[in-house]
Write a protein that holds these residues in place. Structure first.
Motif, PDB file in Angstrom:
ATOM      1  N   UNK A  78       0.038  -2.625  -4.379  1.00 36.93           N
ATOM      2  CA  UNK A  78      -0.216  -1.182  -4.473  1.00 36.93           C
ATOM      3  C   UNK A  78      -1.669  -0.888  -4.846  1.00 36.93           C
ATOM      4  N   UNK A  79      -2.236  -1.707  -5.741  1.00 39.50           N
ATOM      5  CA  UNK A  79      -3.631  -1.469  -6.122  1.00 39.50           C
ATOM      6  C   UNK A  79      -4.557  -1.691  -4.926  1.00 39.50           C
ATOM      7  N   UNK A  80      -4.283  -2.748  -4.172  1.00 38.99           N
ATOM      8  CA  UNK A  80      -5.106  -2.994  -2.976  1.00 38.99           C
ATOM      9  C   UNK A  80      -5.036  -1.793  -2.040  1.00 38.99           C
ATOM     10  N   UNK A  81      -3.815  -1.297  -1.841  1.00 39.36           N
ATOM     11  CA  UNK A  81      -3.636  -0.138  -0.955  1.00 39.36           C
ATOM     12  C   UNK A  81      -4.387   1.068  -1.497  1.00 39.36           C
ATOM     13  N   UNK A  82      -4.273   1.289  -2.810  1.00 43.38           N
ATOM     14  CA  UNK A  82      -4.958   2.446  -3.417  1.00 43.38           C
ATOM     15  C   UNK A  82      -6.467   2.360  -3.221  1.00 43.38           C
ATOM     16  N   UNK A  83      -7.027   1.177  -3.468  1.00 43.26           N
ATOM     17  CA  UNK A  83      -8.482   1.023  -3.332  1.00 43.26           C
ATOM     18  C   UNK A  83      -8.922   1.268  -1.885  1.00 43.26           C
ATOM     19  N   UNK A  84      -8.082   0.818  -0.969  1.00 45.79           N
ATOM     20  CA  UNK A  84      -8.395   1.022   0.445  1.00 45.79           C
ATOM     21  C   UNK A  84      -8.382   2.525   0.768  1.00 45.79           C
ATOM     22  N   UNK A  85      -7.350   3.207   0.281  1.00 46.25           N
ATOM     23  CA  UNK A  85      -7.259   4.651   0.545  1.00 46.25           C
ATOM     24  C   UNK A  85      -8.435   5.398  -0.090  1.00 46.25           C
ATOM     25  N   UNK A  86      -8.800   4.957  -1.296  1.00 46.05           N
ATOM     26  CA  UNK A  86      -9.894   5.622  -2.018  1.00 46.05           C
ATOM     27  C   UNK A  86     -11.271   5.241  -1.466  1.00 46.05           C
ATOM     28  N   UNK A  87     -11.287   4.219  -0.620  1.00 43.92           N
ATOM     29  CA  UNK A  87     -12.540   3.682  -0.064  1.00 43.92           C
ATOM     30  C   UNK A  87     -13.470   3.260  -1.198  1.00 43.92           C
ATOM     31  N   UNK A  88     -12.891   2.590  -2.177  1.00 44.13           N
ATOM     32  CA  UNK A  88     -13.656   2.163  -3.352  1.00 44.13           C
ATOM     33  C   UNK A  88     -13.364   0.696  -3.666  1.00 44.13           C
ATOM     34  N   UNK A  89     -14.317   0.059  -4.352  1.00 41.94           N
ATOM     35  CA  UNK A  89     -14.093  -1.327  -4.771  1.00 41.94           C
ATOM     36  C   UNK A  89     -13.373  -1.376  -6.106  1.00 41.94           C
ATOM     37  N   UNK A  90     -13.481  -0.278  -6.836  1.00 44.01           N
ATOM     38  CA  UNK A  90     -12.890  -0.251  -8.168  1.00 44.01           C
ATOM     39  C   UNK A  90     -12.505   1.173  -8.545  1.00 44.01           C
ATOM     40  N   UNK A  91     -11.598   1.289  -9.499  1.00 47.19           N
ATOM     41  CA  UNK A  91     -11.354   2.603 -10.107  1.00 47.19           C
ATOM     42  C   UNK A  91     -11.856   2.519 -11.542  1.00 47.19           C
ATOM     43  N   UNK A  92     -12.135   3.659 -12.124  1.00 45.21           N
ATOM     44  CA  UNK A  92     -12.656   3.648 -13.490  1.00 45.21           C
ATOM     45  C   UNK A  92     -11.540   3.461 -14.518  1.00 45.21           C
ATOM     46  N   UNK A  93     -10.426   4.103 -14.261  1.00 45.30           N
ATOM     47  CA  UNK A  93      -9.267   3.886 -15.143  1.00 45.30           C
ATOM     48  C   UNK A  93      -8.047   3.647 -14.271  1.00 45.30           C
ATOM     49  N   UNK A  94      -7.328   2.591 -14.594  1.00 46.98           N
ATOM     50  CA  UNK A  94      -6.083   2.295 -13.877  1.00 46.98           C
ATOM     51  C   UNK A  94      -4.940   2.376 -14.883  1.00 46.98           C
ATOM     52  N   UNK A  95      -4.012   3.290 -14.624  1.00 46.63           N
ATOM     53  CA  UNK A  95      -2.885   3.476 -15.535  1.00 46.63           C
ATOM     54  C   UNK A  95      -1.619   2.803 -15.005  1.00 46.63           C
ATOM     55  N   UNK A  96      -0.747   2.449 -15.933  1.00 42.51           N
ATOM     56  CA  UNK A  96       0.650   2.207 -15.572  1.00 42.51           C
ATOM     57  C   UNK A  96       1.264   3.602 -15.584  1.00 42.51           C
ATOM     58  N   UNK A  97       1.978   3.938 -14.544  1.00 41.58           N
ATOM     59  CA  UNK A  97       2.463   5.314 -14.391  1.00 41.58           C
ATOM     60  C   UNK A  97       3.760   5.535 -15.181  1.00 41.58           C
ATOM     61  N   UNK A  98       3.712   6.490 -16.088  1.00 39.36           N
ATOM     62  CA  UNK A  98       4.908   6.944 -16.810  1.00 39.36           C
ATOM     63  C   UNK A  98       5.605   5.847 -17.619  1.00 39.36           C
TER      64      UNK A  98
END
Lengths: 304, 387
Positions: B132-152
């Motif tokens: 999921x993180x790989x997919x998210x980074x691809x969608x965001x067109x970014x190499x990294x996010x600044x904060x990554x949360x566990x959701x809920x």
């Protein structure tokens, strides 16, 4: 009050209570009846009773995603998980959106032109781990724990069974005919329930992307309640453009007077009113390039 | 994006967005900047109106008002927020089936450094979360996010789960997440206090508003003292429209109330329209004033005795074992949300030993609700309605 009248009142009250209780029961039974049944003797079993969620507690189940469903008048949700002896799971969520337009609206926010599709329901997208479909007034999510062929087949079988149980035609909402088909980027048609283009004064409506040469533009149709309201909405839009961008004057397109302008973040825009519809095109590199699409929009709107 | 140049856009938008004083200040500043031939436009244009806070030990200088993108359907609203200098954007892997992350990615394309980006992963298997993180980074067109949360996250078990902790640490080491955290909508005070002791998570996204209990405010302080960055969500306490208040909206007052707590580092009100953006934007650098307090007072009064904050202060307080918090929840479903069916279903799950039938024997409830709910009356009502 006479005794007879008192009895009558009590009878009416009892009936209304009974009726409301039956409605409550029916309101969840109808969702339960849509759930697939696992084949007898299969390794799969249902993990406890299904759970129901209503607008007030949808957050408890899907967190921030609930905002989107609530904007489309979400009614209720049933969710159930099936397990097998290999610890694999399949979770099915059925969202009742009250009507087909709202169901399509929510679903349209989730789909993307790049998504793989599968022929189930009115429209469906598929990935290794999920199928999301829309059919009738329902949006259905099937999420699997694993991406093997067996799981995919199981998801598809369950999705097909749910589709069969939903009594609905495989047709998109008729309102979508207001958007011309020529040049449309497939699977970009959306129904927006509030604040089109990010503006409160543009209530609900439809939008889709179109290919114009090398460019992609967006056509929109704002659904107003009357011609007068559409006119007022147009004035609000003009006023916004005048304050934030620039009005470029009116043009006549097939004898319809259209407003043109430059709008922050959306390049150039043309729009006009027909009956209760405010329609137009944004993201235009040049006003002229949007004229053919405006003509198509006008034809589509007047034909419906 | 628009052909209208950015300076003119800021001029025009600020006239609308920030109102007279703020707009003039902004314009004067832009003009001053031009005279000084300053090239860094973002900094210069936004400086007078933006309020920055440091997000705990991350050291990130974040705007006090961030951007909750979960409802946003037009990318232009987010683009304007970033142009105005709002630098904290919140999305999630699951929002709009990924289209939300795609929108954030499109807006920040070529200007990655203009905003801190946070996303969330649904808690599932380790393999799924990696994918999921790989997919998210691809969608965001970014190499990294600044904060990554566990959701809920809902329980201590989850935030102390070694597998998840290792996974998130690995994300950090791989440079895919600069900082890690969790979001929580329930059991918040307990989770925050625990996280403060554990000192593992960098940031916590927590539901916090003027209706929340004192214990949560204290837990936020504990977490802040431990260096954890605090991001507040659900700042508006849910629905606002009450008949008693007419058309008055406590929207801005509610946001100011959250921000008056210095231990809240930023907020992420969900923003759908330009109007909402304008409203939220203006809250920065403004204090909770008399009128705001009055608005919140009226709102609080309108819902007083109806709104159970779920603080659990009444838990295990009844000498006869009545499960007051659970029964109260059922009542809220029945009366507050008019959902009799759901209320009955929840009531059916409570063991008879804990029912309010015992309340019929007491003259007065010995338990006091911290939010002023008349528990004697409430419990008896529940017994009548649901037993």
């Amino acid at each position: 009050m006479t005794t007879r009248r008192r009895y009558l009142m009590m009878w009416i009250l009892s009936m209304s209570i009974l009726f409301s209780m039956n409605t409550d029961a029916a309101s969840t039974d109808d969702l339960k009846s849509l759930l697939p049944v696992m084949e007898t003797g299969s390794d799969w079993y249902q993990d406890g009773e299904p759970h129901y969620f209503k607008p007030h507690n949808l957050f408890e189940y899907i967190n921030g995603s609930a905002e989107l469903y609530l904007a489309y008048d979400f009614q209720k949700l049933i969710t159930v998980t099936f397990l097998n002896s290999l610890d694999q799971s399949l979770t099915i969520d059925i969202y009742d959106m009250g009507n087909a337009l709202n169901a399509f609206g929510v679903y349209s926010n989730f789909r993307n032109p790049q998504d793989a599709t599968v022929a189930v329901g009115t429209d469906a997208i598929i990935s290794d781990y999920y199928i999301r479909l829309y059919h009738g007034q329902y949006v259905v999510d099937l999420n699997s724990s694993d991406s093997d062929d067996m799981m995919k087949k199981l998801m598809l079988r369950a999705a097909t069974e749910i589709e069969r149980k939903i009594d609905a035609e495989k047709t998109f909402p008729g309102l979508l005919r207001l958007l011309p088909e020529k040049g449309v980027v497939q699977r970009t048609q959306k129904y927006i329930s509030e604040a089109m283009l990010g503006h409160k004064f543009l209530p609900r409506g439809l939008e889709a992307k179109y290919k114009l040469g090398q460019n992609e533009v967006k056509a929109f149709v704002v659904l107003c309640d009357s011609f007068d309201i559409a006119q007022r909405t147009m004035e609000d839009f003009k006023s916004y453009i005048s304050n934030r961008g620039a009005l470029l004057g009116d043009v006549s397109i097939d004898s319809v007077s259209a407003v043109t302008g430059e709008i922050p973040y959306h390049d150039r825009v043309i729009f006009a009113v027909y009956n209760s519809y405010l329609y137009g095109v944004i993201d235009l590199p040049a006003i002229d390039s949007g004229v053919p699409l405006m003509k198509d929009l006008y034809r589509a709107i007047t034909a419906n | 994006m628009s052909k209208i140049d950015r300076r003119n856009f800021i001029r025009k938008s600020s006239e609308i967005v920030a109102g007279g004083f703020v707009a003039n200040t902004l314009l004067q500043h832009i003009e001053r900047s031009e005279q000084q031939q300053v090239t860094s436009k973002t900094k210069e244009e936004s400086k007078p109106v933006l309020e920055y806070r440091t997000l705990g030990k991350t050291g990130m200088k974040v705007t006090a008002v961030g951007f909750g993108a979960m409802r946003t359907t037009d990318a232009a609203v987010l683009a304007q927020a970033v142009d105005l200098g709002i630098n904290f954007v919140d999305t999630a892997h699951g929002y709009q089936g990924g289209n939300n992350e795609r929108m954030v990615g499109e807006v920040l394309k070529g200007r990655r450094k203009d905003a801190f980006v946070c996303t969330k992963l649904k808690i599932s298997s380790i393999e799924n979360m990696k994918s999921d993180l790989e997919t998210s980074l691809k969608r965001l067109q970014m190499d990294y996010v600044d904060v990554l949360y566990m959701h809920a996250a809902r329980s201590i078990d989850v935030i102390q789960n070694e597998d998840y902790m290792k996974l998130y640490e690995q994300f950090k080491k791989e440079g895919k997440a600069r900082f890690i955290g969790f979001s929580t909508h329930s059991n918040e005070a307990t989770l925050l206090s625990q996280a403060a002791k554990d000192k593992f998570w960098d940031v916590i996204l927590v539901a916090y508003n003027f209706q929340r209990e004192e214990a949560l405010t204290k837990a936020i302080k504990e977490a802040t003292d431990a260096g954890i960055g605090i991001v507040a969500m659900k700042t508006q306490a849910g629905g606002y429209e009450t008949k008693e208040m007419g058309n008055i909206s406590p929207h801005q007052a509610a946001l100011k109330w959250v921000l008056q707590n210095p231990n809240v580092h930023t907020t992420i009100p969900g923003i759908l329209t330009f109007d909402e953006l304008n409203e939220d934007f203006q809250v920065m650098n403004s204090k909770l004033g008399w009128n705001d307090r009055k608005t919140l007072y009226h709102y609080g009064k309108a819902i007083k005795g109806k709104y159970c904050t779920g603080c659990n202060a009444c838990k295990d307080q009844c000498p006869y074992g009545v499960d007051i918090p659970e029964l109260n929840r059922c009542y809220m479903y029945y009366e507050g949300y008019r959902d009799q069916e759901f209320a009955r279903a929840n009531f059916a799950e409570i063991k008879a030993d804990f029912h309010a039938s015992k309340c019929m024997l007491c003259d007065e409830c010995s338990v006091t609700c911290v939010n002023g709910i008349n528990l004697t009356e409430r419990m008896r009502n529940i017994n009548k309605l649901l037993a």
